[in-house]
Every structure is written in C-alpha cells, then in structure tokens.
Design a protein around this motif. Structure first.
Motif, mmCIF file in Angstrom:
data_model
loop_
_atom_site.group_PDB
_atom_site.id
_atom_site.type_symbol
_atom_site.label_atom_id
_atom_site.label_comp_id
_atom_site.label_asym_id
_atom_site.label_seq_id
_atom_site.Cartn_x
_atom_site.Cartn_y
_atom_site.Cartn_z
ATOM 1 N N SER A 1 38.255 48.861 38.550
ATOM 2 C CA SER A 1 37.270 47.869 38.993
ATOM 3 C C SER A 1 37.148 47.908 40.510
ATOM 4 N N GLY A 2 36.121 47.245 41.019
ATOM 5 C CA GLY A 2 35.925 47.142 42.464
ATOM 6 C C GLY A 2 35.898 48.473 43.178
ATOM 7 N N SER A 3 35.312 49.480 42.560
ATOM 8 C CA SER A 3 35.371 50.828 43.120
ATOM 9 C C SER A 3 34.322 51.052 44.209
ATOM 10 N N SER A 4 34.777 51.592 45.328
ATOM 11 C CA SER A 4 33.868 52.054 46.383
ATOM 12 C C SER A 4 33.951 53.567 46.518
ATOM 13 N N ILE A 5 34.533 54.225 45.528
ATOM 14 C CA ILE A 5 34.742 55.675 45.575
ATOM 15 C C ILE A 5 33.399 56.389 45.430
ATOM 16 N N GLN A 6 33.151 57.311 46.336
ATOM 17 C CA GLN A 6 31.907 58.062 46.304
ATOM 18 C C GLN A 6 32.118 59.470 46.841
#
Length: 309
Positions: free
Chosen positions: A245-250
């Motif tokens: 959850s709360g992923s900012s992975i890019q």
C-alpha cells in the motif's frame, strides 16, 4: 552465511560532471582487480593457478560440478555488492564520498585486493577510467554500524585483524524488524528485474521477493560453507500473502550525459503488510547485497523497516 561490510571513504581529486559515475565502474574495477592480483591470462580456463586465483574466485562465476546445484541455482552472482551515493553536481574536487562494500563468504579473504583495486582504479592508471580519487580510509562495520579501522592513507600499513564478520543469524538478532504491523520498503537505487525477457516496469512484491530469495540462496550455495535449506516453492507461495500500500514506486531513468547510457529501474517507497517472519533473513542480507540487474555495482539497493543500514 557470513559477510563483511566495509565503509570506504574517498576524496575526489577532480571535478565530477556525471553524478552517477560510481555506478559505471564495473569494467574499470574488474580490469584493476585482474591487474592487482597479477592475473595475466585472458580467460580463467587458461590460468595455472585456477582455484587459487583471487580473480577467478571472485569474477569467474563458474558453475558447480554438482548438476543438482546448477539446476537449483544456475549461474552464480558475483560475491560482493557495492552501495554508491549519487554525487551532487556541486560536489567537486576535494569532496569526501563514502562507499559501502559488502563481501560474502570466500570473498572476505580478499579485502586487501578489493581495496588495492579501488586505489588503482581511482588513480586513473587506465585512460578508460574516469573517476579520479584517493582512498582515505577503510573501516569494517559491526552489526550496529560501529566502525573498526582497517586502512588509512596516512598509515604505512592496514589493520586487517580488525575485520568484522557478520552472520545472518547475528543480523536477525541485532537488526530487529517488526513484521506484526506495517513494514516500510524503500527502493533507493534503480531496481531492474527481468520478467519474460524484459524489465518489469511496475513493482510486484512476489517478483521482488522471489528474485531476492534466489539471489541470497545462490550466493550461499556457491560462496559459503552452508546451503540454505528451505522449501522454495513454499516461500514463493508466502509472497502472495503480503499486501502493498501507499506505493510511490515508479520507473526512473538516471541520465549521465550523451556519452553514457541511462541507469533505469524502479525507485520509491511502499508499505508492506503481513510480511512472514521467514522473509526477514533474506531482507536483512539483501539490504547489503542488493537485488536485480547490476546488484554487484550498486543498483537494486533497498532498505526495510525504520532503522536501515
């Protein structure tokens, strides 16, 4: 499974235009290591020293003579992993930069060779090398990051007897990660994991964890005295129980300039829930050994929990 973690402080002696230059030292470091250990053969199979040659032990990635081991682990990874900083463009000549180097199993025998190879590389003895620096000091780090000096530029000799060896059991005892709640995961340098012949551009925890388990178990099998005896299919099935959850992975691309290729992969943060305790040893070792393509030279670095190394 034993590792030695070194903190290497270098002083830049020239201005740096590429902030990602340290991540590109693979070829130069390998050439320097070969020269330091006195390996004159182009191929390891021609070397008279064979199994006693440090270059062959570290870089040959020779397959096991045991068919079962080859089937389980295939080609072994390199038995070390660097952690490099991105060098801000305003940091120029005379700036101090810290590098971390983790050596695994048999590679811990060659601390002197690794340090001397960096010293030779940064002396720009080869016109293809781009980074000019001086190795100021090398410290061996304990479980809690406590430093023990093993080399200093202003000393005539190092202090190899201060080398600290860490074990996976010791890491679990001293680096506690609470998996009863949320566990932060940070991808610090580009993570590139291949899937179906191409890099995965979206983060998948099962793919990440399976790749990490394969890497750690292969390293243990080839370079340590102890095989990791686990049910890999069972561990793989546990990956599906973890929620993200709360992923900012890019997907990112680090561009070092016209003459250099881009360093691409996934970076960012996410929160993991329901992490099985069985994953903790792999995650803690992975913080030092990285994961994915280019792991030995600083890519795929990550941290878990609140207090990361």
């Amino acid at each position: 499974m034993t590792i030695s973690v070194l903190r290497i402080t270098i002083r830049l002696t020239e201005d740096i235009s590429d902030p990602y230059l340290l991540f590109r030292i693979r070829d130069g470091f390998q050439r320097s290591f070969r020269r330091v250990v006195g390996c004159a053969e182009e191929e390891c199979v021609l070397c008279n020293r064979r199994n006693e040659c440090p270059y062959r032990i570290v870089f040959a990635q020779a397959l096991s003579s045991d068919p079962a081991t080859v089937k389980r682990h295939q080609k072994p990874p390199l038995p070390f992993a660097f952690s490099f900083p991105v060098i801000p463009s305003q940091q120029n000549s005379d700036t101090l930069v810290e590098i971390r180097l983790a050596l695994l199993g048999t590679a811990t025998r060659f601390v002197t060779e690794f340090v001397d190879s960096l010293k030779l590389l940064f002396s720009k003895h080869d016109q293809r090398d781009e980074l000019a620096a001086i190795v100021e000091r090398v410290e061996s780090l304990g479980y809690r990051g406590e430093p023990y000096l093993i080399y200093a530029a202003d000393h005539s000799a190092g202090f190899a007897e201060s080398l600290t060896l860490l074990t996976s059991e010791g890491l679990c005892d001293t680096r506690w990660v609470d998996v009863s709640g949320d566990v932060p995961l940070r991808l610090l340098t580009p993570l590139k994991i291949m899937q179906d012949g191409r890099p995965s551009r979206t983060f998948s925890f099962p793919l990440f964890m399976r790749t990490l388990i394969r890497r750690i178990s292969s390293l243990a099998s080839y370079y340590c005295d102890d095989e990791i005896l686990v049910d890999f299919r069972w561990l793989a099935s546990l990956c599906e129980t973890v929620t993200v959850s709360g992923s900012s992975i890019q997907w990112v691309e680090w561009d070092g300039g016209k003459q250099r290729g881009k360093l691409a992969g996934l970076t960012g943060e996410a929160v993991l829930s329901s992490v099985p305790e069985e994953f903790i040893p792999f995650l803690l070792l992975g913080e030092f050994l990285n994961v994915g393509k280019g792991a030995a030279f600083g890519l795929g670095r990550f941290s878990v929990g609140v207090n990361c190394p």
